[in-house]
Design an enzyme around this catalytic site. Structure first.
Site, PDB file in Angstrom:
ATOM      1  N   GLU A 299       0.814  -1.224   0.000  1.00 37.58           N
ATOM      2  CA  GLU A 299       0.000   0.000   0.000  1.00 37.58           C
ATOM      3  C   GLU A 299       0.846   1.271   0.000  1.00 37.58           C
ATOM      4  O   GLU A 299       0.533   2.238  -0.695  1.00 37.58           O
ATOM      5  CB  GLU A 299      -0.951   0.001   1.210  1.00 37.58           C
ATOM      6  CG  GLU A 299      -2.174  -0.880   1.049  1.00 37.58           C
ATOM      7  CD  GLU A 299      -1.872  -2.348   1.254  1.00 37.58           C
ATOM      8  OE1 GLU A 299      -2.745  -3.182   0.934  1.00 37.58           O
ATOM      9  OE2 GLU A 299      -0.759  -2.670   1.747  1.00 37.58           O
TER      10      GLU A 299
ATOM     11  N   HIS B 164      -9.652  -5.500  10.664  1.00 37.52           N
ATOM     12  CA  HIS B 164     -10.289  -5.311   9.369  1.00 37.52           C
ATOM     13  C   HIS B 164     -11.687  -4.712   9.492  1.00 37.52           C
ATOM     14  O   HIS B 164     -12.482  -4.805   8.560  1.00 37.52           O
ATOM     15  CB  HIS B 164     -10.379  -6.650   8.618  1.00 37.52           C
ATOM     16  CG  HIS B 164      -9.062  -7.283   8.343  1.00 37.52           C
ATOM     17  ND1 HIS B 164      -8.386  -8.019   9.282  1.00 37.52           N
ATOM     18  CD2 HIS B 164      -8.283  -7.283   7.233  1.00 37.52           C
ATOM     19  CE1 HIS B 164      -7.250  -8.449   8.768  1.00 37.52           C
ATOM     20  NE2 HIS B 164      -7.157  -8.011   7.530  1.00 37.52           N
TER      21      HIS B 164
END
Length: 371
Positions: free
Chosen positions: A94, A163
């Protein structure tokens, strides 16, 4: 890749200034004689497709966006149509591909960066905050950063604490960013188009559990020129007794709560925020001045949350109109549990909104009195 895109832009003779003027023209529209339905997934896919078709400077980059057609199939068909130069699969890095995207935006391209979940954006937060959000201000307006960071945000189901976090409050606290959170298919399509056309960095917070939901849409929503204005909320349901503000999935919960409340004689006005930053303070305060009561709803943590900011705005601008304390509904102040029964307790439910609205309307016994 930048060189290839630059050559294509040069060959096609694009007038950048003209495109910017055209791209910023967005009109506010509501449902009208809705005859068709569209899933949120299809709304996002069609918005990406049309914006990539209209402007060759737009490209998509992220993990599995190409060959796999997106972890949630948002980019389905785009690789075949636009090729690997504009639909870029990346490694699991990322920080790397977000930094590349910000650099491309500096150069004048319009990247759409997909995070498989916004929880992973923490790996790239330095590029988002320090490189994307601050550059326009620090360069005295000389550097624009037209980039969109998008992906699923907030709780899904059974994916654990790492998450399941909502980043609306995190990113909306940063000057230089615009933060959008769509609920319906109309929101998803209209706001994503507006985000891609915007000259500033935009955080686009989707919800995994909404991707497969269908919503009625009018014919004008299918028009390629359709987009929604950033910074404007929508009144999803009008009412006169209590105002309920919500965004993303919590809008649906609030609408269901309003239906229950209506059966008990309480008329709730439900506001779909759509835009978290800028926040439509005028719409919120106008509603509170009408209903004299406020319930804020969000999935995120309660401390320093979006609801807290809304409360502050109402206290500052409309305190004298309040007939009851403001009620805040938020996620539990704990990391998201993995067990399904505990997970449900950690996320706001419809009955929580109903109870809060009743308390605001003095229709229930205060919790302190039942202790």
């Amino acid at each position: 890749m930048l060189g290839i895109v630059r050559q294509r832009i040069a060959r096609q003779g694009i007038n950048a200034s003209g495109m910017r003027i055209q791209s910023l023209v967005c009109a506010s529209r509501d449902y009208s004689s809705a005859a068709k339905e569209m899933t949120v997934r299809d709304a996002l896919n069609s918005a990406l497709d049309e914006e990539m078709s209209a402007d060759p400077k737009v490209f998509l980059m992220g993990e599995e966006v190409g060959e796999y057609q997106g972890a949630y199939k948002i980019s389905k068909g785009l690789l075949d149509k636009y090729g690997p130069e504009r639909v870029r699969d990346t490694p699991i890095t990322e920080a790397g591909f977000t930094g590349i995207g910000v650099g491309a935006a500096y150069y004048g391209l319009k990247p759409v960066i997909e995070f498989m979940t916004f929880n992973f954006s923490m790996q790239a937060i330095d590029h988002i905050i320090n490189s994307a959000a601050k550059s326009n201000y620090m360069s005295a307006g000389q550097i624009s950063v037209p980039i969109v960071f998008r992906g699923p945000n907030g709780a899904a189901a059974g994916v654990g604490a790492q998450h399941s976090q909502c980043y609306a409050a995190w990113y909306s606290s940063c000057p230089g960013l615009k933060v959008l959170a769509p609920y319906s298919s109309e929101d998803a399509r209209g706001l994503l188009k507006a985000a891609i056309r915007d000259p500033d960095p935009v955080i686009f917070l989707e919800n995994e559990l909404l991707y497969g939901e269908s919503f009625p849409v009018s014919a004008e929503v299918f028009d390629s020129s359709f987009c929604l204005p950033i910074g404007k909320a929508k009144i999803e349901r009008e009412g006169k007794d209590v105002t309920i503000t919500a965004f993303s999935k919590m809008v649906g919960y609030s609408l269901k709560a309003a239906e229950i409340l209506a059966k008990e004689g309480i008329s709730a006005e439900v506001i779909n925020l759509r835009s978290i930053r800028p926040l439509d303070r005028a719409a919120i305060n106008a509603s509170v001045r009408k209903t004299n009561r406020l319930v804020t709803v969000e999935e995120g943590f309660p401390q320093h949350g979006v609801g807290a900011e809304i409360c502050a705005s109402v206290v500052e601008d409309s305190f004298e109109y309040l007939d009851a304390p403001v009620e805040r509904i938020a996620g539990a102040d704990v990391p998201m549990p993995y067990a399904a029964n505990l997970e449900r307790m950690a996320v706001p439910q419809i009955e929580d909104i109903v109870r809060a609205a009743k308390r605001a309307c003095y229709r229930s016994v205060p919790m302190a009195a039942t202790a």
